[in-house]
Design a protein around this motif. Structure first.
Motif, mmCIF file in Angstrom:
data_model
loop_
_atom_site.group_PDB
_atom_site.id
_atom_site.type_symbol
_atom_site.label_atom_id
_atom_site.label_comp_id
_atom_site.label_asym_id
_atom_site.label_seq_id
_atom_site.Cartn_x
_atom_site.Cartn_y
_atom_site.Cartn_z
ATOM 1 N N HIS A 15 -23.759 6.929 18.777
ATOM 2 C CA HIS A 15 -24.100 6.143 20.134
ATOM 3 C C HIS A 15 -25.325 6.928 20.635
ATOM 4 O O HIS A 15 -25.878 6.696 21.438
ATOM 5 N N SER A 62 -26.651 3.368 13.408
ATOM 6 C CA SER A 62 -28.263 4.486 14.368
ATOM 7 C C SER A 62 -29.191 3.406 15.345
ATOM 8 O O SER A 62 -29.771 3.299 16.298
ATOM 9 N N THR A 65 -28.495 0.821 17.643
ATOM 10 C CA THR A 65 -28.866 1.406 19.134
ATOM 11 C C THR A 65 -30.088 1.609 19.427
ATOM 12 O O THR A 65 -30.114 1.425 20.728
#
Length: 78
Positions: A15, A62, A65
């Motif tokens: 994150h 990923s 995010t």
């Protein structure tokens, strides 16, 4: 130990890397590439081939995010 890494440490790192890399490069796809590359290397050097499932999961995390950071950045700039 692998349980602690997979469920606590790696999500925080992924994150953070995803958010920071978008701030630096302004491209959403850079962080997933970094995450996939690093975790794939760690799969074959440290964890073992069964860890590759988690590599895919963390790469998807990923991507999500990075896209969320992109949308948030666009909303605050407009």
């Amino acid at each position: 130990m692998e349980f602690l890494i997979v469920f606590l440490i790696l999500p925080i790192i992924v994150h953070t890397v995803s958010s920071i890399s978008y701030m630096f490069f302004k491209k959403w796809f850079i962080a997933p590439l970094i995450v996939f590359s690093v975790l794939t290397i760690l799969t074959f050097t440290t964890f073992g081939e069964t860890f590759f499932f988690w590599v895919i999961i963390f790469t998807i995390f990923s991507i999500i995010t990075s896209i969320m950071t992109t949308k948030k950045s666009e909303r605050t700039c407009a």
